[in-house]
Scaffold this motif. Structure first.
Motif, PDB file in Angstrom:
ATOM      1  N   TYR A  46       8.186  -0.173  -3.252  1.00 48.33           N
ATOM      2  CA  TYR A  46       8.609   0.985  -4.043  1.00 48.33           C
ATOM      3  C   TYR A  46       9.017   0.589  -5.459  1.00 48.33           C
TER       4      TYR A  46
ATOM      5  N   THR B 109       0.805  -1.220   0.000  1.00 44.47           N
ATOM      6  CA  THR B 109       0.000   0.000   0.000  1.00 44.47           C
ATOM      7  C   THR B 109       0.840   1.272   0.000  1.00 44.47           C
ATOM      8  N   SER B 110       1.950   1.272   0.702  1.00 44.21           N
ATOM      9  CA  SER B 110       2.742   2.496   0.826  1.00 44.21           C
ATOM     10  C   SER B 110       4.125   2.308   0.226  1.00 44.21           C
ATOM     11  N   THR B 111       4.610   3.350  -0.469  1.00 46.32           N
ATOM     12  CA  THR B 111       5.948   3.281  -1.071  1.00 46.32           C
ATOM     13  C   THR B 111       6.915   4.292  -0.470  1.00 46.32           C
ATOM     14  N   ASP B 112       6.465   5.089   0.499  1.00 52.91           N
ATOM     15  CA  ASP B 112       7.311   6.167   1.036  1.00 52.91           C
ATOM     16  C   ASP B 112       8.565   5.627   1.704  1.00 52.91           C
TER      17      ASP B 112
ATOM     18  N   ALA C 214       9.375  -2.975   2.124  1.00 56.83           N
ATOM     19  CA  ALA C 214       9.372  -1.559   1.740  1.00 56.83           C
ATOM     20  C   ALA C 214      10.007  -1.359   0.374  1.00 56.83           C
TER      21      ALA C 214
ATOM     22  N   ARG D  98       6.313  -0.540  -7.959  1.00 56.98           N
ATOM     23  CA  ARG D  98       5.519   0.573  -8.466  1.00 56.98           C
ATOM     24  C   ARG D  98       6.370   1.569  -9.264  1.00 56.98           C
TER      25      ARG D  98
END
Length: 640
Positions: free
Chosen positions: A267, A220-223, A263, A270
């Motif tokens: 990233y 869900t998150s790529t930060d 993580a 995507r």
């Protein structure tokens, strides 16, 4: 002898297109199917067995069936030294499944067989161009969402009643065990015994785009991954596209730690363009490192090592990104190429260390400019169009002029029966070029040295042949008894052996240009502007077609003497151009010394490169042609 030499080179050039390819195999599809079965076992066995007991009968029966199928399919693969070992490991995997061993044990065993399979029967492991996630999302919505759900949760409107149910791409545990390559394989071939059909009708680029998009839905998150990627240079250097598509997050977790692996996977799945940009930057970093090593060796007075290292900086560092840079900033590419020649010349000529150090520092600054140019996400559509157009016109014009001259000559001579050999030669060259495209794009990377040697020796041999052809044609422009020559000599002159000579000449001159063009096109294609590249190629084909039609029209209207006079001068110019290109290519490969001529003009179209060796080679070719032409004039005067 000349005919045999041309034929031999034709065979060598065809072989050059497969350098580094490994064993020959009839097909890669069977190996891909086996790999897919093994990957499915590695991921889904844990749904069938827990604590030594079967918890899902249907799933366990499927695991037994898949392992048996993989073992049987391995026995049907082409025979290699590794096949027997693969068979033994497949049998061992079957026994482990029959013994209901723990899922982790099965996963390790299945992936080990899969890894050995890929080594023995190579298949393409990575996309040729950076995947377009927006395109992947669009295709997913059209083709996949009805079963797998819009968000990838497997609750699409068509999922009800499917047995087995569709995969939930949002399942984090399953996603951590599945590589992007595995998703690509299933999209390409489907999955036997399920409702998942093959989408082989999609292009490879589209299949990769869907694989990356579907493989990113569980994250869900790529930060966090973006921060890790930008801050950790060592991590960036450890990744390439092959590793990104083949490694599962679970496998990365064993090396990086679970949180870090998730993580970075989130990233990069995507943003695969980050890996592509790092690979380009890595090539220039490699070149920088080799140049610094060359300077250190030169400071130690080890000129031989310094020369080898400087050559490696070009062939292994700069050459892989040369085509991409040329498409975006050709002037900068030429400055870097000239600067690297200057470094090698300085080392070879024993210039002071300070002078060589200054040349290396200049290159370092040029590399910095190149990194900025290459750092942009993609080349513009206009740049890709112009690069594709210019390259094909430049490379195609030389081959076109020679082939059209041969066709026009045979038409003038009334020997249309030999035309199929000429047409067969250039057509075979296009086929060989298509094979080279496949190899350079999907299977292996053709090394810089192989590329330069193929271009260099092909150009030199073609130039030597054109030297003879040009002088012969010029002599016939003086022949008052040309029709008698045609009647009395042509039947003997154009025997089957001579016809095959024309086939080989057409093949060599066309393949040399095709080889150069497809390597540039492969690099442009990888930048993501395939449509613009194809438009540029189409525009170039239109221009070349107009030139060909015009040449054929005017050749038919010219008297035979005038035709041979103009053709001989055209062939002479092309011989001078090719000798210059061949010399330059062999200089870049390190086979000929390099002594630059600063301030002299450079023109790739004319084969004009500012080095003493290139200029001398072209001057010698011009002198030989002039001597031949003067001899023809003298013989004609005597006959008169």
């Amino acid at each position: 002898m000349l005919t045999r030499a041309v034929l031999l080179l034709a065979i060598v050039l065809l072989g050059a297109s497969s350098l580094g390819g490994g064993p020959a195999h009839a097909q890669t599809a069977p190996a891909q199917t086996i790999w897919r079965l093994l990957d499915y076992i590695a991921v889904d066995y844990r749904e069938a067995v827990r604590d030594g007991k079967v918890v899902n009968d249907a799933e366990y029966v499927e695991m037994v069936e898949f392992s048996k199928s993989a073992r049987e399919r391995i026995t049907q693969l082409p025979v290699t030294g590794a096949r027997q070992d693969l068979q033994q490991k497949a049998v061992a995997l079957e026994k482990l499944i029959a013994g209901k061993q723990p899922p982790d044990t099965i996963a390790v065993a299945a992936r080990a067989v899969a890894a050995d399979l890929i080594k023995a029967y190579p298949v393409p492991l990575a996309p040729s161009a950076t995947p377009d996630l927006a395109r992947g999302e669009q295709i997913y919505a059209q083709q996949c969402a009805s079963c797998h759900g819009v968000t990838g949760d497997a609750n699409g409107p068509d999922s009800a009643g499917l047995d087995p149910p569709p995969i939930a791409f949002t399942d984090a545990a399953r996603a951590s065990e599945r590589s992007v390559f595995a998703l690509f394989q299933v999209i390409e071939q489907g999955l036997d015994g399920t409702s998942m059909r093959s989408f082989a009708e999609l292009s490879p680029e589209d299949r990769w785009a869907v694989a990356f998009y579907s493989g990113s839905l569980a994250f869900t998150s790529t930060d966090a991954g973006e921060r890790l990627w930008k801050e950790d240079a060592k991590l960036r250097s450890s990744f390439n596209m092959d590793r990104l598509v083949s490694a599962t997050p679970a496998l990365l977790g064993a090396e990086l730690g679970e949180d870090k692996a998730k993580a970075i996977s989130a990233y990069l799945r995507r943003h695969p363009e980050a890996v592509a940009a790092e690979q380009t930057s890595g090539a220039l970093t490699f070149a920088r490192g080799k140049l610094n090593e060359a300077l250190a060796a030169y400071e130690r007075k080890d000129s031989r090592a310094a020369t080898d290292l400087a050559l490696s900086a070009y062939l292994d560092g700069f050459e892989p990104v040369e085509a991409v840079l040329a498409a975006r900033d050709n002037a900068l590419m030429l400055r870097i190429e000239n600067a690297m020649i200057a470094v090698r010349a300085g080392i070879a000529n024993g210039q002071p260390v300070e002078a060589v150090r200054g040349q290396v520092a200049t290159l370092d600054g040029l590399f910095g400019e190149a990194e900025k140019v290459l750092g942009s996400s993609e080349a513009s559509s206009t740049a890709s169009f112009l690069a594709a157009f210019t390259i094909l016109v430049r490379e195609g014009l030389e081959a076109l002029l020679i082939v059209i001259a041969m066709i026009a000559f045979l038409n003038k001579a009334g020997r249309r029966d030999v035309l199929p050999y000429v047409h067969g030669g250039w057509a075979a060259a296009l086929v060989a070029g298509a094979v080279t495209w496949v190899i350079a794009t999907w299977m292996i990377t053709i090394s810089g040295a192989s590329r330069e040697l193929t271009e260099g020796f092909g150009s030199l041999l073609a130039a030597a042949v054109l030297l003879w052809v040009g002088i012969w044609m010029h002599g016939k422009s003086h022949a008052n008894a040309w029709q008698r020559y045609i009647r009395d000599k042509m039947g003997a002159a154009l025997t089957r052996r001579s016809a095959w000579f024309l086939f080989a000449l057409a093949f060599v001159v066309v393949y040399r240009e095709v080889f150069e063009t497809i390597l540039f096109y492969a690099a442009i294609w990888a930048q993501g502007n395939g449509g613009a590249m194809l438009a540029g190629a189409l525009a170039a084909i239109v221009v070349l077609t107009v030139v060909a039609v015009a040449m054929m029209y005017f050749s038919r209207r010219l008297p035979i003497g005038e035709f041979f006079k103009y053709s001989s001068w055209l062939i002479a110019v092309l011989a001078v151009v090719l000798i210059g290109k061949g010399t330059s290519a062999l200089q870049e490969a390190g086979y000929i010394a390099v002594n630059p001529l600063p301030g002299w003009p450079r023109s790739e179209l004319l084969g004009l490169y500012p080095t003493q060796e290139g200029m001398i080679a072209q001057a010698l070719m011009a002198v030989l042609l002039i001597i031949g032409f003067l001899w023809n004039n003298r013989q004609a005067s005597k006959a008169a």
